[in-house]
Design a protein around this motif. Structure first.
Motif, short mmCIF file in Angstrom:
data_model
loop_
_atom_site.label_atom_id
_atom_site.label_comp_id
_atom_site.label_asym_id
_atom_site.label_seq_id
_atom_site.Cartn_x
_atom_site.Cartn_y
_atom_site.Cartn_z
N SER A 297 0.83 -1.20 0.00
CA SER A 297 0.00 0.00 0.00
C SER A 297 0.86 1.25 0.00
N GLN A 298 1.95 1.23 0.76
CA GLN A 298 2.85 2.37 0.80
C GLN A 298 3.51 2.61 -0.56
N GLN A 299 3.79 1.53 -1.28
CA GLN A 299 4.36 1.66 -2.62
C GLN A 299 3.36 2.32 -3.57
N VAL A 300 2.10 1.98 -3.42
CA VAL A 300 1.05 2.60 -4.23
C VAL A 300 0.98 4.10 -3.93
N HIS A 301 1.07 4.44 -2.64
CA HIS A 301 0.99 5.84 -2.25
C HIS A 301 2.19 6.65 -2.72
N HIS A 302 3.33 6.01 -2.86
CA HIS A 302 4.49 6.71 -3.40
C HIS A 302 4.23 7.16 -4.83
N ILE A 303 3.47 6.36 -5.56
CA ILE A 303 3.08 6.76 -6.92
C ILE A 303 2.13 7.95 -6.85
N PHE A 304 1.15 7.88 -5.96
CA PHE A 304 0.20 8.99 -5.81
C PHE A 304 0.94 10.31 -5.56
N GLN A 305 1.96 10.24 -4.71
CA GLN A 305 2.64 11.45 -4.26
C GLN A 305 3.42 12.15 -5.38
N GLU A 306 3.62 11.48 -6.48
CA GLU A 306 4.28 12.12 -7.62
C GLU A 306 3.33 13.03 -8.39
N TYR A 307 2.04 12.94 -8.05
CA TYR A 307 1.04 13.73 -8.75
C TYR A 307 0.41 14.81 -7.87
N THR A 308 0.26 14.52 -6.58
CA THR A 308 -0.36 15.48 -5.68
C THR A 308 0.00 15.17 -4.24
N ASP A 309 -0.02 16.19 -3.39
CA ASP A 309 0.15 15.99 -1.95
C ASP A 309 -1.21 15.90 -1.24
N LEU A 310 -2.27 16.18 -1.97
CA LEU A 310 -3.62 16.14 -1.39
C LEU A 310 -4.17 14.73 -1.54
N ILE A 311 -3.79 13.87 -0.60
CA ILE A 311 -4.16 12.45 -0.63
C ILE A 311 -4.87 12.12 0.67
N GLU A 312 -6.02 11.52 0.57
CA GLU A 312 -6.78 11.11 1.76
C GLU A 312 -7.02 9.60 1.72
N PRO A 313 -6.24 8.83 2.49
CA PRO A 313 -6.47 7.39 2.53
C PRO A 313 -7.82 7.09 3.19
N ILE A 314 -8.57 6.18 2.59
CA ILE A 314 -9.82 5.72 3.18
C ILE A 314 -9.60 4.39 3.88
N SER A 315 -8.74 3.57 3.31
CA SER A 315 -8.36 2.31 3.91
C SER A 315 -7.01 1.92 3.32
N ILE A 316 -6.58 0.72 3.59
CA ILE A 316 -5.27 0.30 3.12
C ILE A 316 -5.22 0.19 1.60
N ASP A 317 -6.39 0.05 0.95
CA ASP A 317 -6.39 -0.19 -0.49
C ASP A 317 -7.16 0.85 -1.30
N GLU A 318 -7.48 1.99 -0.71
CA GLU A 318 -8.18 3.02 -1.49
C GLU A 318 -7.88 4.41 -0.92
N ALA A 319 -7.98 5.40 -1.80
CA ALA A 319 -7.67 6.77 -1.39
C ALA A 319 -8.28 7.76 -2.37
N PHE A 320 -8.52 8.97 -1.86
CA PHE A 320 -8.93 10.10 -2.69
C PHE A 320 -7.71 10.93 -3.02
N LEU A 321 -7.68 11.47 -4.24
CA LEU A 321 -6.64 12.39 -4.67
C LEU A 321 -7.30 13.64 -5.24
N ASP A 322 -6.91 14.79 -4.75
CA ASP A 322 -7.35 16.05 -5.35
C ASP A 322 -6.26 16.48 -6.33
N VAL A 323 -6.58 16.43 -7.62
CA VAL A 323 -5.59 16.76 -8.65
C VAL A 323 -5.98 18.03 -9.39
N THR A 324 -6.79 18.87 -8.75
CA THR A 324 -7.18 20.14 -9.35
C THR A 324 -5.95 20.93 -9.75
N HIS A 325 -4.99 21.01 -8.83
CA HIS A 325 -3.68 21.61 -9.10
C HIS A 325 -2.66 20.51 -8.83
#
Length: 368
Positions: free
Chosen positions: A82-110
């Protein structure tokens, strides 16, 4: 207009096991405890074709799928992936809200890559997860969290769905009420009795009546039916509750046995409160009977609940409100301490529910 992506890993635990163990690929597997009271945590898509799904007793899953392979979970490893997945998310935005170990919201407006379309970002993230981690994910895209969450479930597995603002009401109108985020089985049944079966039906009910029937959640349902969800993607999650629960190897109905189990549950709860540095003032006792019916009893006081002296007396009083007998024995017992919740935040409630499942995953399997 906001651009929200919801990423949901497909059959996460089962997919990780199939990735790591080639002999399991293409086979019907279920991750869970293979015992008399075991429950399916995640089923592979091969197993789902037989009707096997999460929260199902292992015994029933085996009847539905005689060739089902039961795999003991490795939650520590799943967390690493899961942390490896989140490392990918972080290359696109810092606005990440984990809902559980296998899902998350990303705000990619900016977003960090200045990509104008959320769809392109979601496609790129999905592609990288598949290429780098050899797993698949589904993505939902919309202008709010409510619709992004629903969209991610719409074309699973390995799917992607966008709900455009101009099409939101049309989409909601056709959506079954059971598929609304935050509406569980019991709430759906109550809505059915009210003649509410779709989003269109829900939108016909006044706000006052929804609040009268469902309390503060009525405000949420009223807004969701209109495609309104102004909650931000929240990167600073504050825990709302800590709890533990035990499924017994055999149902219990003897008072002395129940009191002993209550005592041990209190001690475990205290340890978890200390570990999480958590303070709350509401204690909730959860009881599940042998027929899987469930009741809860709660008590709120001004003093913080953080010790045996403050928790055990209240737990005993709550237990006195519970009926049980040889014909109606207890299958599961749980205790939790909660802060005064703002129930308008469904996201936090879902996170806390998942946290309890996470804690109980291996040691105390049950029909979550």
């Amino acid at each position: 207009m906001r651009k929200i992506i919801h990423i949901d890993m497909d059959a996460f635990f089962a997919s990780v096991e199939q990735r790591d163990h080639p002999e399991l690929r293409g086979k019907a597997i279920a991750v869970g405890y293979d015992g008399p009271r075991g429950v399916v945590s995640t089923a592979s898509y091969e197993a789902r074709k037989y009707g096997v799904h999460s929260a199902m007793p292992i015994s029933r899953a085996k009847r539905l799928c005689p060739n089902l392979i039961i795999v003991a979970g490795n939650h520590h490893h799943y967390k690493e992936v899961s942390q490896q997945v989140h490392h990918i998310f972080q290359e696109y935005t810092d606005l990440i809200e984990p809902i559980s170990i296998d899902e998350a919201f990303l705000d990619v407006t900016h977003n960090k890559k200045n990509m104008p379309l959320a769809l392109d970002i979601a496609l790129e993230i999905k592609s990288r997860i598949k290429k780098e981690l050899h797993l698949t994910a589904s993505a939902g895209i919309s202008y709010c969290k409510f619709l992004a969450k629903i969209a991610s479930d719409y074309r699973k597995p390995d799917g992607i769905c966008t709900i455009h603002p101009d099409k939101a009401i049309e989409f909601i109108d056709k959506l079954r009420i059971e598929n609304f985020w935050g509406i569980g089985k019991k709430t759906a049944e109550r809505m059915h009795h009210m003649g509410i079966f779709t989003g269109k039906d829900l939108r016909k009910v006044s706000k006052n009546h929804l609040v009268e029937v469902f309390g503060k959640s009525g405000y949420i349902f009223y807004d969701f039916a209109r495609g309104i969800d102004n909650r931000p993607v929240n990167t600073n999650y504050i825990r709302k509750s800590v709890g533990c629960e035990h499924t017994f190897l055999e149902d219990i109905c003897i008072k002395s046995t129940i009191l002993i189990e209550l005592y041990h549950t209190v001690l475990e709860l205290i340890e978890r409160l200390k570990k999480n540095n958590f303070e709350g003032n509401t204690l909730t006792l959860k009881i599940k009977y042998s027929d899987f019916t469930q009741i809860t009893r709660s008590y709120t006081q001004s003093k913080v609940l953080n010790s045996k002296d403050t928790i055990l007396p209240i737990a005993k009083k709550l237990l006195q409100q519970i009926s049980y007998s040889a014909n109606h024995p207890i299958r599961l017992m749980g205790l939790s301490v909660t802060n005064n919740l703002d129930y308008t935040d469904i996201t936090h409630r879902l996170k806390d529910d998942y946290y309890e499942l996470e804690l109980e995953f291996k040691k105390w399997p049950d029909e979550h």
